[in-house]
Write an enzyme that holds these catalytic residues in place. Structure first.
Site, short mmCIF file in Angstrom:
data_model
loop_
_atom_site.label_atom_id
_atom_site.label_comp_id
_atom_site.label_asym_id
_atom_site.label_seq_id
_atom_site.Cartn_x
_atom_site.Cartn_y
_atom_site.Cartn_z
N HIS A 1 0.77 -1.35 -0.15
CA HIS A 1 0.11 -0.25 -0.02
C HIS A 1 0.94 0.81 0.24
CE1 HIS A 1 -4.55 -1.95 1.14
NE2 HIS A 1 -3.23 -2.98 1.28
N ASP A 11 -5.70 5.91 1.10
CA ASP A 11 -6.19 4.63 0.43
C ASP A 11 -7.81 3.74 0.69
OD1 ASP A 11 -3.99 2.08 0.24
OD2 ASP A 11 -6.23 1.29 1.56
N THR A 19 -4.80 0.12 -4.71
CA THR A 19 -3.77 -0.05 -5.25
C THR A 19 -3.74 -1.48 -5.48
OG1 THR A 19 -3.45 -0.91 -2.95
CG2 THR A 19 -2.46 1.90 -3.13
N GLN A 33 13.26 -5.75 -5.59
CA GLN A 33 12.09 -6.26 -6.91
C GLN A 33 12.19 -5.39 -8.19
OE1 GLN A 33 8.95 -8.45 -5.44
NE2 GLN A 33 7.66 -7.69 -6.75
N HIS A 59 2.80 -14.41 -5.81
CA HIS A 59 1.57 -14.18 -5.38
C HIS A 59 0.45 -13.55 -5.84
CE1 HIS A 59 3.01 -10.77 -3.80
NE2 HIS A 59 2.53 -10.33 -3.35
N ASN A 73 1.19 -5.18 -7.41
CA ASN A 73 2.24 -4.31 -7.55
C ASN A 73 3.29 -5.50 -7.93
OD1 ASN A 73 2.35 -2.00 -5.88
ND2 ASN A 73 2.04 -3.00 -4.13
N SER A 74 3.17 -5.97 -7.62
CA SER A 74 4.31 -6.96 -8.13
C SER A 74 4.23 -7.36 -9.83
CB SER A 74 4.50 -8.60 -7.11
OG SER A 74 4.85 -8.45 -6.22
N GLU A 111 4.41 -4.44 -11.84
CA GLU A 111 6.22 -4.22 -11.62
C GLU A 111 6.52 -6.26 -12.70
OE1 GLU A 111 7.36 -3.97 -7.83
OE2 GLU A 111 6.77 -3.10 -7.65
N ASP A 136 -6.60 -10.59 -1.95
CA ASP A 136 -7.38 -9.24 -3.40
C ASP A 136 -6.15 -10.74 -4.32
OD1 ASP A 136 -4.47 -8.44 -2.81
OD2 ASP A 136 -4.87 -7.49 -4.02
N GLN A 137 -5.65 -11.62 -3.73
CA GLN A 137 -4.42 -11.85 -4.66
C GLN A 137 -5.08 -12.77 -6.33
OE1 GLN A 137 -1.50 -13.40 -2.15
NE2 GLN A 137 -1.24 -11.41 -1.09
BR1 BUP Z 1 9.25 -9.27 -0.69
C1 BUP Z 1 9.77 -7.17 -1.33
N1 BUP Z 1 11.76 -5.81 -1.99
O1 BUP Z 1 12.10 -8.04 -1.11
P1 BUP Z 1 2.62 -6.26 -3.68
C2 BUP Z 1 8.91 -6.26 -2.06
N2 BUP Z 1 9.59 -5.59 -2.50
O2 BUP Z 1 10.74 -4.22 -4.20
P2 BUP Z 1 2.49 -7.21 -0.38
C3 BUP Z 1 10.78 -4.94 -3.13
O3 BUP Z 1 6.93 -4.58 -2.24
P3 BUP Z 1 0.12 -6.18 -0.79
C4 BUP Z 1 10.93 -7.34 -1.63
O4 BUP Z 1 8.35 -5.15 -5.93
C5 BUP Z 1 5.90 -4.43 -4.21
O5 BUP Z 1 6.11 -3.27 -5.13
C6 BUP Z 1 7.42 -5.24 -4.75
O6 BUP Z 1 3.95 -5.51 -3.16
C7 BUP Z 1 8.60 -4.62 -3.45
O7 BUP Z 1 2.89 -7.11 -1.95
C8 BUP Z 1 6.00 -4.24 -3.51
O8 BUP Z 1 3.47 -6.82 -4.98
C9 BUP Z 1 5.11 -5.53 -2.75
O9 BUP Z 1 1.83 -5.64 -4.14
O10 BUP Z 1 1.18 -6.40 -0.38
O11 BUP Z 1 4.03 -6.70 -0.12
O12 BUP Z 1 1.65 -8.48 -0.43
O13 BUP Z 1 -0.78 -7.24 -0.40
O14 BUP Z 1 -1.04 -5.07 0.17
O15 BUP Z 1 -0.65 -5.82 -1.74
#
Ligand code: BUP
Length: 455
Positions: free
Chosen positions: A18, A115, A138, A335, A350, A354-355, A358, A374-375
């Site tokens: 977030h 948020d 988000t 990441q 997962h 954000n992942s 990216e 939400d995954q």
């Molecule tokens: Br772990 C990790 N490095 O080692 P998501 C995460 N990230 O840059 P989440 C790193 O954190 P929610 C690490 O690139 C992304 O921008 C990654 O967000 C970064 O998943 C962020 O992908 C993680 O949305 O949060 O952490 O489960 O469920 O709240 O979306």
């Protein structure tokens, strides 16, 4: 009296998933001459958040930080459920601190962007101050369709015997895509928060979302045509947010020595706790896949609790046996840098939004293994747009089922050998860059938003 450049305050939610999009959004606003203040709840839940914030504010001194000092939440019934949801409860209980903080900001604010998990806490505050309120969602637009409509089905569809859920204006979805805690007979923090916030969002002045038209036009159209919720404020897609320089970096020399596209990156985000048994099977699967791998292991939901040595978690023999072929780490990695690396050819993810954003930005195909929240809704997007494949028969994380190594190895091998996904991921990469480039759909959305604030 407002000065020429609008001044906007941002109030992010808890957890890196977030916080990160808020920081990226702040940087894009600053580069368009908007004055930005970020209100940071104190203390943060994870170390990753506090370290990222201090790095961010030293990199961008023109962005102002205002701390919101939270009143403690002491009941174990709240704090033990999930510390990231408990943080929203702490912000709710401290919301009386917001009006003085917001009123004293100078120059006066044009808007507050919050948020989605804080909608029901913050909208009454901004209404009392006659301050426009925007929600930054988000996650995916697909998830937004569930988020804003769930309150209308919580006492009917969510608890009946049907295997499907009918989100108004959308095709029915299997109930198994909805997080189990939302389907539970009793209220828990997640269920209460989604019901309350989803209901309240109709009163915001606009919903901003980190997605883009070409991948989610169907959900975005249904939302904006009033099919999902009648009277919902405009949903403006302004993503994907590109990364910025502040993100903490640890160069990975190991990747530089790997052949192009040969490495699968494995991560389940910043807040997935995986059982040791599942971790061991995953390790076995990565070896069986025959691919190079970079694996970020996490055993606990909150980073400062994740104290066990790597060797203890995955096994010393395992680390020794994979030397040269795979790299296993436990500490935070950048990441974005990994996704951008030419050696990385696939992502076992997962499906945190954000992942996935990216992965899209860098054209990396995804094997989706949703764990929580939400995954599964996001995994649907992965499959629908052809970014990769979704291992639908694998359970949510933390469920009874342990996915075996041979199964994981087989699917990872399929991902890394699939040429169609590679081509499609590169197309999505182009679309993503077009969306935020000059004249792109997300850029237009952002410019219109800023013009509203300039009036
Ligand atoms: Br772990 C990790 N490095 O080692 P998501 C995460 N990230 O840059 P989440 C790193 O954190 P929610 C690490 O690139 C992304 O921008 C990654 O967000 C970064 O998943 C962020 O992908 C993680 O949305 O949060 O952490 O489960 O469920 O709240 O979306």
């Amino acid at each position: 009296q407002r000065s020429a450049a609008p001044h906007v305050a941002l109030l992010p939610g808890s957890g890196m998933g977030h916080l990160t999009p808020f920081l990226r959004f702040a940087v894009s606003l600053t580069s368009r001459n908007i004055r930005v203040t970020i209100i940071t709840p104190h203390s943060t839940v994870s170390l990753a958040e506090s370290q990222t914030l201090s790095h961010f504010f030293s990199t961008f001194p023109s962005i102002t930080q205002k701390q919101l000092r939270l009143l403690p939440v002491n009941e174990a019934s709240v704090t033990l459920e999930d510390p990231f949801y408990a943080q929203y409860e702490a912000i709710r209980r401290s919301s009386h601190l917001l009006p003085p903080l917001l009123s004293l900001l100078s120059p006066p604010l044009s808007a507050l962007v919050t948020d989605m998990s804080l909608a029901s806490t913050v909208i009454p505050v901004t209404q009392a101050l006659s301050l426009p309120n925007y929600i930054l969602f988000t996650s995916s637009a697909k998830m937004l369709t569930l988020f804003v409509s769930f309150h209308s089905m919580v006492d009917s569809q969510a608890t009946n015997d049907s295997d499907e859920i009918q989100i108004p204006g959308m095709r029915p979805i299997p109930k198994s895509w909805v997080p189990p805690s939302l389907l539970s007979d009793t209220y828990n923090l997640l269920k209460t928060q989604i019901v309350e916030n989803g209901k309240k969002m109709i009163e915001s002045d606009g919903i901003l979302i980190n997605t883009f038209q070409s991948i989610e036009h169907e959900s975005l159209e249904a939302l904006n045509d009033g099919k999902v919720v009648n009277g919902l404020p405009r949903v403006t897609a302004i993503g994907p947010f590109p990364s910025c320089d502040f993100e903490r970096s640890r160069p990975l020399a190991w990747l530089d020595d790997q052949p192009e596209g040969s490495v699968v990156y494995v991560s389940f985000g910043s807040r997935t706790a995986m059982s040791r048994e599942q971790i061991r099977e995953l390790g076995d699967g990565l070896v069986r896949s025959g691919c190079g791998f970079l694996w970020l292991v996490k055993e606990k939901k909150v980073d400062w609790e994740d104290a066990a040595e790597l060797g203890e978690v995955v096994g010393e023999e395992f680390i020794e046996s994979v030397k040269g072929k795979g790299l296993v780490v436990k500490d935070w990695l950048n990441q974005e840098e990994i996704m951008a690396h030419q050696a990385v050819g696939g992502f076992l993810s997962h499906c945190g939004w954000n992942s996935l954003s990216e992965a899209m930005w860098h054209g990396v195909p995804v094997l989706a293994w949703p764990q929580h929240r939400d995954q599964k809704m996001n995994a649907y997007v992965v499959e629908r747009i052809g970014l990769g494949m979704w291992a639908k028969d694998w359970d949510w994380g933390g469920g009874e089922m342990v996915v075996k190594g041979d199964e994981i190895g087989k699917r990872v091998g399929e991902l890394m050998g699939n040429e169609l996904h590679k081509v499609q991921a590169m197309r999505i990469r182009e679309e993503a860059r077009k969306a935020v480039g000059d004249g792109g759909s997300s850029m237009k959305g952002l410019i219109e938003l800023i013009e509203t604030w300039e009036k």
